[in-house]
Design an enzyme around this catalytic site. Structure first.
Site, PDB file in Angstrom:
ATOM      1  N   LEU A  33       9.382   6.522 -10.878  1.00 45.55           N
ATOM      2  CA  LEU A  33       8.387   6.630  -9.918  1.00 45.55           C
ATOM      3  C   LEU A  33       6.860   6.602 -10.451  1.00 45.55           C
ATOM      4  CD1 LEU A  33      10.135   9.532  -8.064  1.00 45.55           C
ATOM      5  CD2 LEU A  33       9.901   7.232  -7.356  1.00 45.55           C
ATOM      6  N   HIS A  37       4.331   5.650  -5.708  1.00 46.63           N
ATOM      7  CA  HIS A  37       5.270   6.493  -4.930  1.00 46.63           C
ATOM      8  C   HIS A  37       4.962   7.645  -4.387  1.00 46.63           C
ATOM      9  CE1 HIS A  37       7.888   3.527  -7.538  1.00 46.63           C
ATOM     10  NE2 HIS A  37       8.166   3.116  -6.633  1.00 46.63           N
ATOM     11  N   GLN A 148       1.583  -0.780   1.283  1.00 46.86           N
ATOM     12  CA  GLN A 148       1.081  -1.964   1.432  1.00 46.86           C
ATOM     13  C   GLN A 148       1.260  -2.985   0.218  1.00 46.86           C
ATOM     14  OE1 GLN A 148      -2.952  -2.129   2.576  1.00 46.86           O
ATOM     15  NE2 GLN A 148      -3.030  -4.342   1.853  1.00 46.86           N
ATOM     16  N   ARG A 187       7.521  -2.452 -12.495  1.00 47.99           N
ATOM     17  CA  ARG A 187       7.482  -3.488 -13.194  1.00 47.99           C
ATOM     18  C   ARG A 187       6.350  -3.804 -14.197  1.00 47.99           C
ATOM     19  NH1 ARG A 187      10.403  -5.991  -8.409  1.00 47.99           N
ATOM     20  NH2 ARG A 187      12.323  -6.417  -8.889  1.00 47.99           N
TER      21      ARG A 187
HETATM   22  P1  AMP Z   1       9.856   0.193  -4.833  1.00 52.08           P
HETATM   23  O1  AMP Z   1      10.488   1.339  -5.931  1.00 52.08           O
HETATM   24  O2  AMP Z   1       9.157  -0.724  -5.563  1.00 52.08           O
HETATM   25  O3  AMP Z   1      10.963  -0.233  -4.093  1.00 52.08           O
HETATM   26  O4  AMP Z   1       8.665   1.021  -4.006  1.00 52.08           O
HETATM   27  C1  AMP Z   1       9.128   1.961  -2.966  1.00 52.08           C
HETATM   28  C2  AMP Z   1       7.950   2.117  -1.996  1.00 52.08           C
HETATM   29  O5  AMP Z   1       6.740   2.469  -2.798  1.00 52.08           O
HETATM   30  C3  AMP Z   1       7.650   0.886  -1.339  1.00 52.08           C
HETATM   31  O6  AMP Z   1       7.443   1.218   0.104  1.00 52.08           O
HETATM   32  C4  AMP Z   1       6.502   0.358  -1.912  1.00 52.08           C
HETATM   33  O7  AMP Z   1       5.757  -0.531  -1.187  1.00 52.08           O
HETATM   34  C5  AMP Z   1       5.819   1.520  -2.367  1.00 52.08           C
HETATM   35  N1  AMP Z   1       4.941   1.128  -3.505  1.00 52.08           N
HETATM   36  C6  AMP Z   1       5.219   0.564  -4.925  1.00 52.08           C
HETATM   37  N2  AMP Z   1       3.984   0.575  -5.410  1.00 52.08           N
HETATM   38  C7  AMP Z   1       2.941   1.053  -4.771  1.00 52.08           C
HETATM   39  C8  AMP Z   1       1.456   1.133  -4.895  1.00 52.08           C
HETATM   40  N3  AMP Z   1       1.001   0.728  -6.136  1.00 52.08           N
HETATM   41  N4  AMP Z   1       0.855   1.719  -4.004  1.00 52.08           N
HETATM   42  C9  AMP Z   1       1.316   2.168  -2.892  1.00 52.08           C
HETATM   43  N5  AMP Z   1       2.564   2.111  -2.372  1.00 52.08           N
HETATM   44  C10 AMP Z   1       3.561   1.636  -3.353  1.00 52.08           C
END
Ligand code: AMP
Length: 279
Positions: A33, A37, A148, A187
Site C-alpha cells: 500500500l 491506496h 483514476q 510497481r
Molecule cells: P492496485 O493495488 O494497484 O490493484 O490498486 C488498487 C486501487 O488503488 C485501484 O483502484 C487503483 O487504481 C488505486 N490506485 C493505485 N495507484 C493509485 C494512485 N497513484 N492514485 C490513486 N489511486 C491509485
C-alpha cells in the site's frame, strides 16, 4: 481493526453492519500500500459508517510472462497503514479461498476491453472483472473506491456494475503522485535509481500534451505525438502506446470534443508503468 480471511466471515461482518443501517465503503487492492491506496481508504472511511480494504494479489489478472511471482508484498506494513487510516476490516483471502478447485465462472466485459490495456494484456480485464465481482459479493459494499490511475479499469468496473445490476456506487478518486509527478504505484518499487530518475517523464509528457489541449489543440494525433516526442527524449523510457479515447466508451478519437482521456503505457527497463490525464 478486524483481519478477515474467509468469504463467509467477510459476509457476516457486512451483513451485521448493513442490518443496523450502516453503509460500507470498500477499497479493493493488491497490497504493498501507498498513498494512492490510502487516499481511497480515507475517502471510504469518511463517507461510510464502515470501511473495508482487501489485499489480494489476484493471479488470474497476470499474464503468463507477467510479474505475479515478483509482485511486491508487505502484509505487516500494509496492516499497519490500514490501522493508521482507521480501516474497520481488512479482507485478506488466499488463492484457495477465492478460487477453490473446480472454479470455472468468469466475467467478460466486451467493448471497453478491446483497446489500450485490453489489447496488450490479453485476459487481464477478465481476471480483474471476475475477482472484483467476487470481492463485491464478499464485502457487499454500498460504495467501492477506485483510482483514476487505472482509468480503463474504472470504465470496465462501471460497465460491469451497470450491466449486472449491482446495487452499489463506483467512486473514482484522483491519481496521487510523488512530488515530481510520477503516479504512485506498487510497481515503482521495481525501479532502479536511474530508472526512478527517468520515470517522471511520463507525467511530464502527459502534462505538456494537456497544455496543448488547453491552448486549443483538438487533434488526437497531434496530442498523442507530443507525448511520444517528450518521452522519446528520455532514452531509458520506451513508450508502448499513447492514445486519446472517449472517456466513457474508450473508443479511439481523431478529434477531441468533450470528455476524453489521454492514456500512456511505457516500459522502463523491465517495469511497465501506466498513467493518464483527462482532457
Ligand atoms: P492496485 O493495488 O494497484 O490493484 O490498486 C488498487 C486501487 O488503488 C485501484 O483502484 C487503483 O487504481 C488505486 N490506485 C493505485 N495507484 C493509485 C494512485 N497513484 N492514485 C490513486 N489511486 C491509485
Amino acid at each position: 481493526m478486524k483481519i478477515i480471511k474467509s468469504i463467509s466471515e467477510m459476509q457476516a461482518f457486512s451483513c451485521e453492519a448493513r442490518s443496523t443501517g450502516e453503509t460500507i465503503g470498500f477499497v479493493p487492492t493488491m497490497g504493498y500500500l501507498h498513498e494512492g491506496h490510502m487516499s481511497l481508504a480515507r475517502e471510504a472511511k469518511a463517507k461510510n459508517a464502515k470501511s473495508v480494504l482487501s489485499i489480494f494479489v489476484n493471479p488470474t489478472q497476470f499474464g503468463p510472462s507477467e510479474d505475479f511471482a515478483a509482485y511486491p508484498r508487505d502484509m505487516d506494513g500494509d496492516l499497519e497503514k490500514c490501522e493508521k487510516a482507521r480501516v474497520d476490516a481488512v479482507f485478506v483471502p488466499d488463492a484457495g479461498e477465492m478460487y477453490p478447485d473446480g472454479f470455472s465462472t468468469h466475467v467478460d466485459v466486451a467493448g471497453v476491453t478491446d483497446v489500450m490495456e485490453g489489447i496488450r494484456r490479453p485476459g487481464h480485464f477478465r481476471g480483474v472483472a471476475t475477482v472484483v465481482l467476487k470481492l463485491f459479493n464478499a464485502v457487499m459494499p454500498d460504495r467501492a473506491y477506485f483510482g483514476q490511475k487505472d482509468y480503463q479499469q474504472t470504465v470496465v468496473i462501471r460497465r460491469m456494475t451497470r450491466d449486472l445490476n449491482l446495487d452499489m456506487e463506483v467512486v473514482v478518486m484522483p491519481t496521487v503522485r510523488d512530488p515530481d509527478g510520477l503516479a504512485m504505484s506498487s510497481r515503482n518499487a521495481y525501479l532502479s535509481g536511474p530508472e526512478r530518475a527517468a520515470a517522471p517523464v511520463i507525467y511530464k509528457a502527459l502534462s505538456e500534451a494537456g497544455k496543448l489541449y488547453n491552448t486549443g489543440e483538438r487533434s488526437a494525433g497531434v496530442i498523442a505525438a507530443k507525448v511520444r516526442e517528450v518521452i522519446g527524449g528520455e532514452p531509458m523510457v520506451n513508450i508502448e502506446y499513447a492514445e486519446v479515447s472517449d472517456a466513457e466508451t474508450l473508443a479511439p478519437l481523431r478529434q477531441i470534443q468533450t470528455g476524453a482521456v489521454l492514456a500512456v503505457a511505457a516500459r522502463i527497463g523491465k517495469t511497465r508503468l501506466i498513467d493518464n490525464i483527462l482532457l
